[in-house]
Motif scaffolding. Structure first.
Motif, PDB file in Angstrom:
ATOM      1  N   VAL A  25       1.046  -1.448   0.191  1.00 46.52           N
ATOM      2  CA  VAL A  25      -0.353  -0.030  -0.047  1.00 46.52           C
ATOM      3  C   VAL A  25       0.796   1.119  -0.180  1.00 46.52           C
ATOM      4  O   VAL A  25       0.786   2.413  -0.363  1.00 46.52           O
ATOM      5  CB  VAL A  25      -0.482  -0.164   1.259  1.00 46.52           C
ATOM      6  N   LEU A 144       2.521   5.806  10.331  1.00 49.28           N
ATOM      7  CA  LEU A 144       1.120   5.552   9.176  1.00 49.28           C
ATOM      8  C   LEU A 144       0.439   6.020   9.261  1.00 49.28           C
ATOM      9  O   LEU A 144      -0.489   6.477   7.815  1.00 49.28           O
ATOM     10  CB  LEU A 144       0.169   3.940   9.412  1.00 49.28           C
ATOM     11  N   SER A 145      -0.117   7.263  10.403  1.00 48.34           N
ATOM     12  CA  SER A 145      -1.396   7.926   9.614  1.00 48.34           C
ATOM     13  C   SER A 145      -0.630   8.895   8.679  1.00 48.34           C
ATOM     14  O   SER A 145      -1.851   9.666   8.414  1.00 48.34           O
ATOM     15  CB  SER A 145      -1.894   8.579  11.114  1.00 48.34           C
ATOM     16  N   HIS A 146       0.351   9.657   8.519  1.00 53.35           N
ATOM     17  CA  HIS A 146       1.170  10.695   7.977  1.00 53.35           C
ATOM     18  C   HIS A 146       1.437  10.183   6.666  1.00 53.35           C
ATOM     19  O   HIS A 146       2.577  10.376   5.529  1.00 53.35           O
ATOM     20  CB  HIS A 146       2.222  11.039   8.662  1.00 53.35           C
ATOM     21  N   GLN A 148       0.890   8.378   3.401  1.00 56.46           N
ATOM     22  CA  GLN A 148      -0.165   9.458   2.682  1.00 56.46           C
ATOM     23  C   GLN A 148       0.472  10.836   1.966  1.00 56.46           C
ATOM     24  O   GLN A 148       1.205  10.694   0.832  1.00 56.46           O
ATOM     25  CB  GLN A 148      -1.321   9.117   3.176  1.00 56.46           C
ATOM     26  N   LEU A 151       4.584  10.866   1.113  1.00 55.40           N
ATOM     27  CA  LEU A 151       4.690   9.692   0.450  1.00 55.40           C
ATOM     28  C   LEU A 151       4.576  11.131  -1.269  1.00 55.40           C
ATOM     29  O   LEU A 151       4.888  11.325  -2.011  1.00 55.40           O
ATOM     30  CB  LEU A 151       4.148   8.809  -0.062  1.00 55.40           C
ATOM     31  N   HIS A 152       2.808  11.876  -0.642  1.00 52.11           N
ATOM     32  CA  HIS A 152       2.505  12.881  -1.360  1.00 52.11           C
ATOM     33  C   HIS A 152       3.521  13.701  -1.745  1.00 52.11           C
ATOM     34  O   HIS A 152       3.922  14.310  -2.544  1.00 52.11           O
ATOM     35  CB  HIS A 152       1.007  12.897  -1.289  1.00 52.11           C
TER      36      HIS A 152
END
Lengths: 324, 294
Positions: A25, A144-146, A148, A151-152
């Protein structure tokens, strides 16, 4: 302060499973797109068997390849511990190449000092070494909460330079203190109350008196508040009182930052930030007015002031406005 | 609530899409990364809202003589973006701003809500802090008592303000839910509007941040309505959602014509009601009214 090892390991198994499930993911693109080998990262031996790489004093760019944090490794008689892995898979691989030039010993621990991208995104370079990934017990959720958004932004700023970079959560969690034995050399890991982030962790090598403060210490680069200015001041007071420290390594800034002057400079900045923000709140100034006015006198003292000062004032204002 | 559930599902689907390897391309679904050079009249979310809410009513796009919107060009923290909406004329019974709509085009829930004012408000201005998810136009639409609409637009660069994890200490945030501070800020000249501030301790969760360990979304939980009265008459009423930042914070005005009570009543999405009130002295009762607070 230390959780039982059994409990840590059982939760670590859970996190390993979560990490494996998430691996697909959170990957930017297939890792095999990268060249198989990397030139070794430049490192300096601060003390026998204790190496550090000096990151650029900058934000992550294609030009610096996201290499903006100080990272390093420590060699015992049995194995090696890595301290942070840099901003990309490519940097992690270059760090691994530097380790391999220094020693053939296995890499048994990869320590992450907190959740920020410039310290964790090289982790994937070490997966095949099957180390324990080590971090604060707050680190898995924080990462994990950050992930996305990290990586963006990484992709936006670095493009293909960041290929293959991904979040790998810790498999060994620290709450309080934990000793890691590298063979004839013990590293003491310690977590702290929310300061730079909520997942700050330091590494102390008693044999050389070296305290790896990571981003609890910014030397010459503006400290970034992504946690709590008050918590950070408390932590610095506690760190200042630690015995036996001959050298402290900052997460950003010179590897030979003067101890304890570098810490005092940072403490001064954070104290002035807190004082000025409290003053603005008392005077009825808005958050925006505080952001627009506070810290002008600091500009010449710190690199990256223009990038992070407004953020620091925003964070401090939101934190302090309820205390009065 | 149903539309929220749908929106959240879409949002989760968008995240999943991004996660499955096409992360870089995800913004393309909306026509690429929004830019300040885009035509603000052609943003899909805004066109939908405008057509649904205002039908064929004209909106004066050069509303700067009526309403000004200030927001940072680049947010220091996307989860706490301070904004101010400033009326350009005083409220009078003959001519006043009745309502201000706040719309943030690229947020998962673009419609942040509305603020209502009366002649008793003195001035139809509001300052608060919002979450901003992406590079976006932000709009304040003022509706005057004669039914005209005026818009003020800013472009804001920010990332991740809605899907970012909530505050650093969720448990403490929940323990303090509903704690409020209401105060009159500076003393105003006689006959001038008085600035007041309302602080509400509330997580104001978006419901869009997943707990990555449990893989659960904490449900959206936010302040939905705020009613502020002075001497029993409404001065500022807000109908808002989780676009407002954690610990909602508002500055607004009221006309302190005589001794009276400034009272705030707050309703959240779990149907809790919180109240606080302070006495406000008449203008000439005291040269320096002490700032009152809870």
């Amino acid at each position: 302060m230390c959780r039982s090892r059994r409990r840590r390991l059982s939760s670590s198994a859970v996190f390993a499973a979560v990490g494996a499930a998430l691996a697909w993911v959170l990957t930017l693109s297939p890792a095999h797109a990268l060249p198989p080998s990397s030139a070794p990262l430049s490192v300096k031996e601060l003390a026998p068997g204790f190496y550090a790489h000096r990151g650029h004093d900058d934000v992550a760019t294609r030009r610096n390849g996201g290499d903006i944090a100080n990272i390093g490794f420590v060699i015992g008689t049995r194995c090696v511990a890595v301290i942070d892995t840099g901003g990309t898979l490519a940097e992690g691989r270059a760090l691994r190449a530097a380790i391999r030039r220094a020693t053939p010993l296995p890499i048994c621990y990869v320590i992450n000092t907190h959740m920020h991208p410039d310290h964790i995104f090289g982790n994937a370079a070490f997966v095949d070494d099957h180390p324990q990934f080590v971090g604060s017990d707050k680190l898995p959720e924080a990462e994990l909460s950050h992930s996305q958004s990290y990586l963006h932004v990484l992709t936006r700023e670095l493009g293909s330079v960041a290929a293959g970079s991904r979040v790998i959560v810790p498999t060994l969690l620290v709450h309080g203190k934990l000793d890691l034995d590298l063979g004839s050399r013990v590293l003491t890991l310690q977590t702290w109350k929310t300061a730079h982030t909520n997942s700050d962790l330091t590494v102390y090598d008693k044999s050389s008196g070296t305290l790896w403060l990571a981003d609890l210490l910014f030397a010459g680069c503006l400290p970034v508040v992504d946690g709590s200015v008050i918590g950070w001041l408390d932590d610095l007071a506690a760190i200042r009182a630690l015995p036996g420290i001959r050298r402290a390594v900052p997460g950003h800034g010179p590897l030979d930052a003067p101890w304890p002057q570098a810490l005092e400079a940072e403490r001064g900045y954070l104290q002035r930030l807190a004082n000025d923000v409290r003053g603005a709140i008392r005077a009825g100034r808005t958050m925006q007015q505080a952001v627009d006015t506070i810290g002008a006198g600091e500009h010449a003292r710190w690199k990256l002031f223009d990038v992070y000062q407004r953020r620091n004032v925003t964070a401090a204002y939101a934190e302090l406005e309820w205390e009065q | 609530m149903k539309t929220q559930a749908i929106r959240r599902a879409i949002w989760a689907a968008a995240l999943a899409l991004g996660a499955s390897g096409s992360f870089i391309a995800a913004p393309a679904a909306q026509g690429g990364t929004p830019s300040a050079d885009d035509d603000p009249n052609k943003v899909a979310s805004w066109v939908d809202f405008r057509d649904g809410t205002f039908k064929d009513r004209q909106i004066d796009p050069h509303g700067d003589a009526v309403i000004k919107l200030e927001a940072p060009a680049r947010a220091a923290d996307a989860a706490i973006v301070p904004i101010s909406i400033t009326a350009q004329f005083p409220q009078t019974p003959a001519h006043y701003i009745r309502r201000v709509y706040l719309f943030i085009d690229q947020n998962p829930e673009p419609y942040a809500g509305w603020f209502e004012f009366t002649p008793e408000s003195g001035r139809a201005s509001i300052e608060t802090r919002v979450r901003v998810e992406d590079y976006t136009f932000m709009r304040a639409i003022a509706e005057t008592n004669d039914g005209h609409l005026y818009s003020a637009i800013r472009f804001v660069k920010a990332s991740g303000g809605c899907s970012a994890p909530a505050g650093k200490d969720d448990e403490a945030a929940l323990a303090n839910v509903g704690k409020m501070r209401l105060r009159a800020l500076a003393s105003s000249a006689a006959g001038q509007p008085q600035l007041a501030q309302l602080m509400i301790s509330h997580p104001n969760r978006t419901g869009m941040a997943m707990n990555q360990i449990t893989r659960q979304y904490a449900s959206a939980y936010f302040v939905r309505k705020i009613e502020v009265t002075y001497a029993g008459k409404p001065v500022m009423t807000a109908n808002v959602n989780f676009s407002i930042s954690e610990n909602p914070n508002f500055r607004f005005y009221f006309m302190p014509r005589a001794t009276g009570e400034l009272k705030a009543t707050v309703h959240d999405s779990q149907e809790h009601t919180f109240e606080t009130a302070i006495p406000v002295p008449a203008q000439n009762a005291s040269a320096q009214p002490a700032p009152a607070r809870m």
